[in-house]
Design a protein around this motif. Structure first.
Motif, PDB file in Angstrom:
ATOM      1  N   ALA A  88      42.161  45.171  46.392  1.00 43.77           N
ATOM      2  CA  ALA A  88      43.521  44.860  45.691  1.00 43.77           C
ATOM      3  C   ALA A  88      43.972  45.959  44.855  1.00 43.77           C
ATOM      4  O   ALA A  88      43.267  47.057  43.843  1.00 43.77           O
ATOM      5  CB  ALA A  88      43.113  44.080  44.338  1.00 43.77           C
ATOM      6  N   ILE A  89      45.684  46.471  44.521  1.00 48.14           N
ATOM      7  CA  ILE A  89      45.857  46.856  44.163  1.00 48.14           C
ATOM      8  C   ILE A  89      46.885  46.280  42.540  1.00 48.14           C
ATOM      9  O   ILE A  89      47.717  46.146  42.985  1.00 48.14           O
ATOM     10  CB  ILE A  89      47.421  47.751  45.127  1.00 48.14           C
ATOM     11  CG1 ILE A  89      45.552  48.358  46.365  1.00 48.14           C
ATOM     12  CG2 ILE A  89      47.404  48.996  44.493  1.00 48.14           C
ATOM     13  CD1 ILE A  89      47.017  49.065  47.657  1.00 48.14           C
ATOM     14  N   VAL A  90      46.816  47.333  41.892  1.00 52.51           N
ATOM     15  CA  VAL A  90      47.997  46.579  40.301  1.00 52.51           C
ATOM     16  C   VAL A  90      48.424  48.607  40.369  1.00 52.51           C
ATOM     17  O   VAL A  90      47.955  49.095  39.987  1.00 52.51           O
ATOM     18  CB  VAL A  90      46.589  46.779  39.847  1.00 52.51           C
ATOM     19  CG1 VAL A  90      47.121  46.259  38.021  1.00 52.51           C
ATOM     20  CG2 VAL A  90      45.970  45.732  39.885  1.00 52.51           C
ATOM     21  N   VAL A  91      49.949  48.274  40.097  1.00 53.12           N
ATOM     22  CA  VAL A  91      51.083  49.314  39.739  1.00 53.12           C
ATOM     23  C   VAL A  91      51.211  48.965  38.687  1.00 53.12           C
ATOM     24  O   VAL A  91      51.971  47.254  38.435  1.00 53.12           O
ATOM     25  CB  VAL A  91      51.838  48.848  40.946  1.00 53.12           C
ATOM     26  CG1 VAL A  91      52.558  50.094  40.696  1.00 53.12           C
ATOM     27  CG2 VAL A  91      50.907  48.897  42.202  1.00 53.12           C
ATOM     28  N   SER A  92      51.478  50.102  37.248  1.00 50.39           N
ATOM     29  CA  SER A  92      51.821  49.210  36.070  1.00 50.39           C
ATOM     30  C   SER A  92      53.322  50.235  36.136  1.00 50.39           C
ATOM     31  O   SER A  92      52.697  51.609  36.234  1.00 50.39           O
ATOM     32  CB  SER A  92      50.273  49.614  35.501  1.00 50.39           C
ATOM     33  OG  SER A  92      50.220  51.038  35.117  1.00 50.39           O
ATOM     34  N   HIS A  93      53.709  49.852  35.124  1.00 52.29           N
ATOM     35  CA  HIS A  93      54.572  50.590  34.258  1.00 52.29           C
ATOM     36  C   HIS A  93      55.053  50.560  33.460  1.00 52.29           C
ATOM     37  O   HIS A  93      55.998  49.577  33.150  1.00 52.29           O
ATOM     38  CB  HIS A  93      55.254  50.836  35.534  1.00 52.29           C
ATOM     39  CG  HIS A  93      57.230  51.807  34.883  1.00 52.29           C
ATOM     40  ND1 HIS A  93      56.810  53.460  35.077  1.00 52.29           N
ATOM     41  CD2 HIS A  93      58.423  51.451  34.383  1.00 52.29           C
ATOM     42  CE1 HIS A  93      58.158  53.733  34.008  1.00 52.29           C
ATOM     43  NE2 HIS A  93      58.931  52.312  34.036  1.00 52.29           N
ATOM     44  N   ASP A  94      54.915  51.322  31.454  1.00 57.15           N
ATOM     45  CA  ASP A  94      55.164  50.609  31.027  1.00 57.15           C
ATOM     46  C   ASP A  94      55.153  49.193  31.131  1.00 57.15           C
ATOM     47  O   ASP A  94      55.867  48.326  30.369  1.00 57.15           O
ATOM     48  CB  ASP A  94      56.362  50.865  30.197  1.00 57.15           C
ATOM     49  CG  ASP A  94      56.738  52.090  30.282  1.00 57.15           C
ATOM     50  OD1 ASP A  94      55.791  53.026  29.734  1.00 57.15           O
ATOM     51  OD2 ASP A  94      57.990  52.683  29.936  1.00 57.15           O
ATOM     52  N   LEU A 105      42.223  39.410  37.467  1.00 54.17           N
ATOM     53  CA  LEU A 105      42.091  40.083  38.149  1.00 54.17           C
ATOM     54  C   LEU A 105      40.025  39.629  38.543  1.00 54.17           C
ATOM     55  O   LEU A 105      39.785  39.241  39.534  1.00 54.17           O
ATOM     56  CB  LEU A 105      42.655  41.469  38.654  1.00 54.17           C
ATOM     57  CG  LEU A 105      42.339  42.199  39.477  1.00 54.17           C
ATOM     58  CD1 LEU A 105      42.158  41.743  40.979  1.00 54.17           C
ATOM     59  CD2 LEU A 105      42.909  43.136  39.872  1.00 54.17           C
ATOM     60  N   LEU A 106      40.269  40.868  37.727  1.00 53.33           N
ATOM     61  CA  LEU A 106      38.588  40.071  37.188  1.00 53.33           C
ATOM     62  C   LEU A 106      37.700  39.329  37.029  1.00 53.33           C
ATOM     63  O   LEU A 106      36.188  39.085  37.400  1.00 53.33           O
ATOM     64  CB  LEU A 106      37.988  41.085  36.834  1.00 53.33           C
ATOM     65  CG  LEU A 106      38.347  42.739  36.401  1.00 53.33           C
ATOM     66  CD1 LEU A 106      37.782  43.650  35.070  1.00 53.33           C
ATOM     67  CD2 LEU A 106      37.692  42.929  37.751  1.00 53.33           C
ATOM     68  N   ARG A 107      37.939  37.887  37.000  1.00 58.63           N
ATOM     69  CA  ARG A 107      37.600  36.905  36.694  1.00 58.63           C
ATOM     70  C   ARG A 107      38.118  35.561  38.207  1.00 58.63           C
ATOM     71  O   ARG A 107      37.870  35.274  38.070  1.00 58.63           O
ATOM     72  CB  ARG A 107      38.409  36.458  35.823  1.00 58.63           C
ATOM     73  CG  ARG A 107      37.752  36.550  34.689  1.00 58.63           C
ATOM     74  CD  ARG A 107      37.622  35.537  33.260  1.00 58.63           C
ATOM     75  NE  ARG A 107      37.753  35.982  32.108  1.00 58.63           N
ATOM     76  CZ  ARG A 107      37.081  36.051  31.421  1.00 58.63           C
ATOM     77  NH1 ARG A 107      36.040  35.427  32.316  1.00 58.63           N
ATOM     78  NH2 ARG A 107      36.207  36.122  30.450  1.00 58.63           N
ATOM     79  N   GLN A 108      38.416  36.502  38.717  1.00 57.95           N
ATOM     80  CA  GLN A 108      38.228  35.833  40.722  1.00 57.95           C
ATOM     81  C   GLN A 108      37.498  34.889  40.724  1.00 57.95           C
ATOM     82  O   GLN A 108      36.258  36.139  41.288  1.00 57.95           O
ATOM     83  CB  GLN A 108      39.397  36.843  41.775  1.00 57.95           C
ATOM     84  CG  GLN A 108      40.659  37.095  41.091  1.00 57.95           C
ATOM     85  CD  GLN A 108      41.951  35.943  41.506  1.00 57.95           C
ATOM     86  OE1 GLN A 108      41.306  34.963  42.320  1.00 57.95           O
ATOM     87  NE2 GLN A 108      42.432  35.768  40.277  1.00 57.95           N
ATOM     88  N   PRO A 133      47.117  36.561  37.927  1.00 53.23           N
ATOM     89  CA  PRO A 133      46.982  35.172  39.102  1.00 53.23           C
ATOM     90  C   PRO A 133      45.978  34.355  38.948  1.00 53.23           C
ATOM     91  O   PRO A 133      44.744  34.343  37.983  1.00 53.23           O
ATOM     92  CB  PRO A 133      46.379  35.880  39.882  1.00 53.23           C
ATOM     93  CG  PRO A 133      45.858  37.268  39.473  1.00 53.23           C
ATOM     94  CD  PRO A 133      46.398  37.281  38.454  1.00 53.23           C
ATOM     95  N   ASP A 134      45.731  32.636  38.968  1.00 51.18           N
ATOM     96  CA  ASP A 134      45.071  32.187  38.589  1.00 51.18           C
ATOM     97  C   ASP A 134      43.040  31.906  39.231  1.00 51.18           C
ATOM     98  O   ASP A 134      43.317  32.952  40.298  1.00 51.18           O
ATOM     99  CB  ASP A 134      45.037  30.367  38.889  1.00 51.18           C
ATOM    100  CG  ASP A 134      44.438  29.518  39.075  1.00 51.18           C
ATOM    101  OD1 ASP A 134      43.090  29.347  40.102  1.00 51.18           O
ATOM    102  OD2 ASP A 134      44.222  29.165  38.044  1.00 51.18           O
ATOM    103  N   SER A 135      42.617  32.012  38.198  1.00 48.76           N
ATOM    104  CA  SER A 135      41.123  32.550  39.012  1.00 48.76           C
ATOM    105  C   SER A 135      40.984  32.206  40.555  1.00 48.76           C
ATOM    106  O   SER A 135      39.932  32.496  41.572  1.00 48.76           O
ATOM    107  CB  SER A 135      39.783  31.409  38.423  1.00 48.76           C
ATOM    108  OG  SER A 135      39.859  30.191  38.503  1.00 48.76           O
TER     109      SER A 135
END
Length: 953
Positions: A15-21, A33-36, A105-107
Motif C-alpha cells: 500500500a502506497i499513500v501519497v500526500s500533498h498538503d 487503511l490501518l483498520r482493513q 477506504p471502507d474496512s
C-alpha cells in the motif's frame, strides 16, 4: 524503510499513500487503511513537500523509516515509481494499492478487491466504488470512460445517490488511482503511470495501456472508498504544474485519447477535437468565461502544437493497440452521446436564465451482449423524453398541429392572408435589410423592418431556407408556445402537471389558431415570447441583483425581437413593467426595468422612430393589413372570452371553461397579491384589445382603412388569467383530498379547466387551419408580365373588394417577406392611387401617363376578376390586353415608360447598420448567463474533519 513480513504468501499487497498538503483528510485516510480486515503486507507513505503537517501524520502512522519525502513538484506517478524502485520486487504475486491522502477506504475494501481478483485471472487493475467525502451517500465513480474528444464520463447523473443500482463487478475502461489495486508485474510491463501526466488522466492512460496489453480493468462496487477530490475541486493548491488545473486536465484528456487510439479512429478524433475545441471555446465565451475559453484554446494548442511529443507517445503505446481496440471501443462513451452532452451543456447554459432545470451528466449503463461482452448504451435521452412532462406536452401539441394543419403541408409556396408568398433565401433578406434605397414598389428610402434581419438570422441557421424559418415560427407556434409557457413558469407555478395544463391552454388559445389561419407571423412570434417576458420580468423584480440585471438585458433583447414583429409589444410591456416596479419596490429593480425597456429602443433605431412618426402603424404587425382578416364591430363577449375575431376562431364556448376556472380561482384566499396582479394584467389586456379593435388603421402602402387585430393584447389578457388559475391549483388539490361537497366542487373545477385545451384541440383538428393561409399560392405577378418586364419596369396589381378597390405596385416579381412593410412616400402613392381609380372609372389617358411616369408597364387584375373592371380597362386606349381569364387579366401600357432613377444613397446608412450590429453583440453578451469559472458542479461547504491519531502496529 521498515517493512513487515507478508502474512499471506499467495498475495503480497504493498500500500502506497501519497500526500500533498492533505492533513485535513489524511488522518481519516490512515485510520481507514490501518483498520482493513485484510491488512496490507507493506505500507509506505510518500509526502510531496507538504507544508501542513502531512509528513508528521505519515511518520506517526508508519514510522519515520517507512515515509519518503520528495519535492513539492513531484507528481503522483513519479512518487509511486520512486517507492517501487527503492523497495524492489517481492516474491509471489505482488499487488500495489494506491491511495490518495483524501481517499478513505471502507474496512473491507482491500479484502473485497483481492477476492474479485482471485475470481478473474485476467484482472490486472481493480478499483472500488467511490463516494463523496462529505455526503457519504453520493456516488462519484463506478468506473470512468471517455469519448473520442477526451470528455470524461462517469455514467452517473448529477448528484446521484448510491442505492445499489450499479452493484456488481463491472468491466470498465478505467478506474481512479484513488484506491486502485494493480498487479505489480503488469505495472512493470506497461511502464506504470506516465510521468508526463503528473496530474489528471494518468489513471485513464494507465488503464488503457493495461487493456492494450490484454488484461482487464474492473470496478468492484462492493468495495467502497470515500474521496474528497481535493485537486479536482480546487480544495488545495496544485504545485506539480504551472498550468491552470482546468487547462492541464483538458490537455491531458486530449493527449491520452490521441496517444492511445489506433490510426483510423485517430483521424476522425483529430477532426472532432478541432471542431469541438472551437465550439467549446465559443460556448465559454458566450457564458462569460474568458479564462475557461483561453484554457480550452491553449490546451488544444499544447497538444497539437507538439507533434513530435505525440509521435513518441504513440510509438510507446503501439503494442497491442490495434488488437485491443475492439474491446476498448465498446467501453468508450457510446456514439451519439456527444450530441446529448452538447444538449446538456446548452441546457445547463439556459439554466442560467432560469427557464429550464439544470442538466445532469451523461447516463450510460452496461448491457451484456450475447457474447458475454458488456457494451455501454445511452438510455438517458429515451428516459427523459418519455418521462418529462414538458417534452410529452411538446410532442402532443406537435401531433395536434400536424393534424390541424394537414392542408398546409406539402405545397409549393406558403402564403395568403397577412403573409406574402414566401420566396427567396436568407441572402435576399439580408440584401433587403442592407439596402439604402428599396426599388420595390414605387421605391422608398425608408428603413426595412428589423424583423427581416431576425428572419435572415434564423433562415441562415436553417441552411438559408426562408420558407423553413417562416414555417417553423408560424406553423409551429402552437407547440413552441406550449414549450415556452411550460419552461418559463418553472419558478412561478408549483406542480409540473399544473404547468402542463397552463401551457396547453395557452398554446391552444384562439389567438394562436387565428394567427395560423390568417398567416399572422408577428402574432405567432409574440405568442412564443410572451411567457419568457413574464419569467424574465419576475426575475428582474425579485432576483438577486446580478442575476436581475442580466435578466434585464435578456428581457430587453427579447423585447426587441417581439417589437420588431409587433410594435405594440413595447408600449404594452412598458406600461406593465412600470406598474410592476411601483407595486414591488426593490432596490435596483427600477434601474433594471429601465435597462430592459431602453434596449429595444436603442437596437431598433431609427426604424422605431420612423414607425412612431405614424402612431397608427404601432397597431400593425409584420405582414399585410387586409380588412377581410379583421372582424368589424367585434362584440364584447368575444373579447371577454379571449376571441379576437377573424378566420380560424373556434366557437366562443370553447374558452368558457378557462374563464370559469379563473373566476373560481379568485374565490380562494391564497396568493391574493399574485391573483390581484394576474387580474390586473388581464383587465389591462382586455382594455387595450377593446381600443385596438375599434381603431381604424390605414395599411403602410395605402389602401382601405380597417380596425386593427386585437390578438396580441388578448394574449396578454389570457396570460394573466392562466396565472391566476394556476397559482390556486394547490387549493383545488386540498379540496379534492377533503372529501364531501368540496371534493365534488374541486373535481368540477378541474373538469371545467381541462375542457378548454381539450375542446380547443379537438375543434382545431376537426376544422383544420381554415383561413386564407394556403400551402400553395400563385405568384402575385403573372408569368406573362414577369417574362416581359425589363429594366426595373413595374406592375400595378388591382383587386376589387366589397370595401373598394385595392392596388399594389410591384417591381417585376412577387415581393419577398418584409417588402410590403416598407412605407412609400405619400406623394407618389397618392398619385398612383388616383391614376388607378381613374383607369377603373374609365377616365382618359392622363392616368396612364401618370402610371408610365412612375415606371408602371403592366396592369394586372387579380382574382376574382370583376367584369366591370376588366371592361373599363379594355376601354382604355392606352392599355392593350395581353391575357384575360376568370383567374387573372393582364394589360400593357402602349406608351413609353420611364423608370425613375434611384436617388443618392445615405452615406450614414452603412455605418448605422454596423453600429446596430455592434450593439446587438454587446447586448447578447450582457444577456448571456454566466456560470462558474471552473465549470464544475457546486461542492458543499467543507466541514472540519477531526483528525484522530492513526492506529500504529
Amino acid at each position: 524503510m521498515s517493512i513487515t513480513d507478508p502474512p499471506h504468501p499467495h498475495h503480497t499487497v504493498t500500500a502506497i499513500v501519497v500526500s500533498h498538503d492533505g492533513s485535513r483528510w489524511l488522518g481519516e485516510t490512515l485510520e481507514a487503511l490501518l483498520r482493513q480486515t485484510r491488512p496490507a503486507d507493506r505500507i509506505v507513505g510518500v509526502d510531496n513537500g507538504s507544508r501542513d503537517g502531512s509528513a508528521a501524520l505519515l511518520a506517526g502512522a508508519f514510522g519515520p523509516r517507512a515515509v519518503l519525502s520528495l519535492p513539492r513538484s513531484t507528481g503522483f506517478g513519479e512518487a509511486v515509481a520512486e517507492v517501487l524502485d527503492r523497495l524492489g520486487p517481492d516474491d509471489g504475486q505482488e499487488w500495489i494499492w494506491l491511495l490518495h491522502d483524501d481517499c478513505a477506504p471502507d474496512s473491507h475494501a482491500l479484502q473485497t478487491l483481492l477476492r474479485a481478483a482471485d475470481q478473474d485471472p485476467k484482472a490486472a487493475v481493480l478499483g472500488p466504488k467511490l463516494r463523496d467525502w462529505l455526503d457519504r451517500r453520493l456516488l462519484l465513480e463506478v468506473g470512468v470512460t471517455v469519448d473520442r474528444t477526451g470528455r470524461r464520463d462517469t455514467g452517473l447523473e448529477a448528484r446521484e445517490y448510491d442505492q445499489g443500482q450499479y452493484d456488481g463487478v463491472r468491466d470498465v475502461l478505467s478506474v481512479s488511482t484513488a484506491g486502485m489495486l494493480i498487479r505489480r508485474d503488469v505495472w512493470e510491463e506497461v511502464g506504470g503511470l506516465d510521468p508526463a501526466l503528473p496530474l489528471f488522466r494518468d489513471d485513464l492512460d494507465l488503464c488503457w495501456r493495461v487493456r492494450s496489453a490484454g488484461y482487464r480493468v474492473l470496478n468492484v462496487t462492493r468495495a467502497v472508498a470515500w474521496h474528497a477530490e481535493a485537486a479536482a475541486r480546487r480544495r488545495r493548491r496544485i504545485t506539480v504544474s504551472g498550468d491552470h488545473p482546468r487547462r492541464l486536465d483538458r490537455r491531458n484528456a486530449m493527449f491520452v485519447v490521441m496517444a492511445n487510439l489506433p490510426f483510423r479512429p485517430l483521424l476522425l478524433a483529430l477532426i472532432r477535437n478541432m471542431v469541438g475545441s472551437l465550439l467549446r471555446t465559443a460556448l465559454f465565451l458566450a457564458a462569460k468565461q474568458p479564462a475557461a475559453a483561453l484554457d480550452e484554446f491553449l490546451a488544444f494548442g499544447s497538444v497539437f502544437g507538439h507533434p513530435a511529443r505525440m509521435l513518441r507517445a504513440r510509438r510507446a503505446r503501439a503494442a497491442g493497440r490495434e488488437q485491443s481496440y475492439g474491446t476498448v471501443r465498446r467501453l468508450l462513451t457510446p456514439p451519439g452521446a456527444g450530441w446529448r452532452r452538447l444538449a446538456d451543456r446548452v441546457r445547463s447554459y439556459l439554466a442560467g436564465t432560469g427557464f429550464v432545470e439544470s442538466a445532469g451528466r451523461h447516463h450510460a449503463v452496461a448491457a451484456r451482449q450475447e457474447d458475454g461482452e458488456e457494451l455501454l448504451t445511452d438510455v438517458g435521452v429515451t428516459q427523459r423524453v418519455f418521462t418529462n412532462p414538458g417534452v410529452l406536452l411538446f410532442l402532443a401539441l406537435t401531433l395536434v398541429t400536424l393534424a390541424a394543419e394537414r392542408s398546409l403541408f406539402g405545397g409549393a409556396r406558403l402564403g395568403g392572408g397577412a403573409l406574402v408568398p414566401v420566396i427567396g433565401g436568407a441572402s435576399d433578406l439580408w440584401d433587403l435589410y442592407r439596402e439604402e434605397y428599396h426599388q420595390t414598389g414605387l421605391g422608398s428610402d425608408a428603413w426595412a423592418p428589423p424583423y427581416v434581419a431576425v428572419l435572415a438570422v434564423l433562415a441562415g441557421l436553417l441552411f438559408g431556407k426562408t420558407w423553413l424559418a417562416v414555417s417553423l415560427l408560424l406553423l409551429g407556434c402552437v407547440p413552441l408556445a406550449g414549450l415556452s409557457a411550460y419552461a418559463a413558469t418553472r419558478s412561478m407555478i408549483p406542480g409540473r402537471w399544473t404547468r402542463v395544463w397552463l401551457a396547453a391552454s395557452y398554446a391552444l388559445l384562439p389567438v394562436a389558431t387565428g394567427a395560423v389561419a390568417a398567416g399572422r407571423l408577428g402574432t405567432a412570434v409574440v405568442l412564443v415570447l410572451l411567457p419568457l417576458y413574464a419569467a424574465l420580468a419576475t426575475r428582474v423584480l425579485t432576483g438577486e441583483r446580478r442575476r436581475a440585471r442580466r435578466a434585464a438585458w435578456c428581457l430587453g433583447l427579447l423585447l426587441a425581437v417581439g417589437t420588431a414583429f409587433v410594435p405594440l409589444v413595447h408600449p404594452l410591456t412598458a406600461v406593465l413593467g412600470a406598474l410592476a416596479a411601483l407595486a414591488f419596490p426593490r432596490r435596483g429593480a427600477a434601474v433594471s426595468m429601465v435597462v430592459a425597456f431602453t434596449v429595444p429602443v436603442v437596437l431598433l433605431l431609427p426604424w422605431l422612430v420612423q414607425t412612431a412618426a405614424d402612431p397608427g402603424r404601432l397597431l400593425l404587425e409584420a405582414g399585410l393589413h387586409q380588412p377581410s382578416l379583421v372582424e368589424t364591430g367585434l362584440p364584447a363577449r368575444s373579447l371577454l372570452l379571449l376571441s379576437p375575431g377573424g378566420p380560424g376562431m373556434p366557437p366562443l364556448w370553447v374558452t368558457g371553461g378557462l374563464v370559469a376556472a379563473c373566476l373560481a380561482a379568485s374565490l380562494t384566499r391564497r396568493n391574493r397579491l399574485a391573483v390581484a396582479v394576474g387580474w390586473g394584467v388581464t383587465l389591462f389586456g382586455l382594455l387595450v384589445a377593446i381600443l385596438v379593435s375599434r381603431t381604424q388603421v390605414t395599411p403602410v402602402g395605402g389602401g382601405v382603412a380597417a380596425p386593427a387585430w386585437p390578438g396580441v393584447p388578448l394574449a396578454f389578457a389570457a396570460t394573466g388569467m392562466l396565472v391566476v388559475a394556476a397559482l390556486t391549483a394547490d387549493r383545488i388539490a386540498e379540496f379534492r383530498a377533503a372529501g364531501g361537497p368540496r371534493r365534488v366542487a374541486a373535481l368540477g373545477v378541474v373538469l371545467v379547466a381541462f375542457s378548454t385545451p381539450l375542446l380547443a384541440a379537438g375543434m382545431w383538428i376537426a376544422e383544420g387551419a381554415d383561413g386564407p393561409l394556403r400551402g400553395t399560392v400563385r405568384d402575385v405577378v403573372p408569368a406573362l408580365a414577369a417574362a416581359n418586364s425589363t429594366g426595373g419596369e413595374r406592375t400595378l396589381v388591382l383587386r376589387g373588394t366589397e370595401d373598394g378597390l385595392l392596388y399594389t405596385v410591384l417591381r417585376g416579381r412577387t415581393p419577398i417577406v418584409g417588402e410590403a412593410d416598407i412605407p412609400v412616400p405619400d406623394g407618389p402613392r397618392e398619385r398612383v392611387r388616383l391614376a388607378a381609380a381613374g383607369l377603373v372609372s374609365g377616365r382618359g389617358g392622363d392616368d396612364a401617363r401618370v402610371l408610365a411616369a412612375h415606371g408602371v408597364r403592366f396592369v394586372v387584375l387579380a382574382a376574382p376578376v370583376d367584369p366591370r373592371i376588366s371592361g373599363a380597362l379594355d376601354s382604355q386606349p392606352a392599355l392593350a390586353r395581353m391575357s384575360l381569364s376568370r383567374a387573372v387579366g393582364v394589360w400593357r401600357l402602349t406608351q413609353p415608360v420611364t423608370v425613375p432613377a434611384a436617388p443618392p444613397g445615405d452615406p450614414w446608412h452603412g455605418r448605422r447598420l454596423w453600429g446596430q450590429a455592434v450593439l446587438v453583440i454587446v447586448v447578447v453578451a450582457l444577456a448571456a448567463p454566466g456560470s462558474r469559472s471552473d465549470g464544475r458542479e457546486p461542492v458543499p461547504q467543507e466541514r472540519p474533519v477531526p483528525v484522530r491519531k492513526p492506529v500504529t502496529r
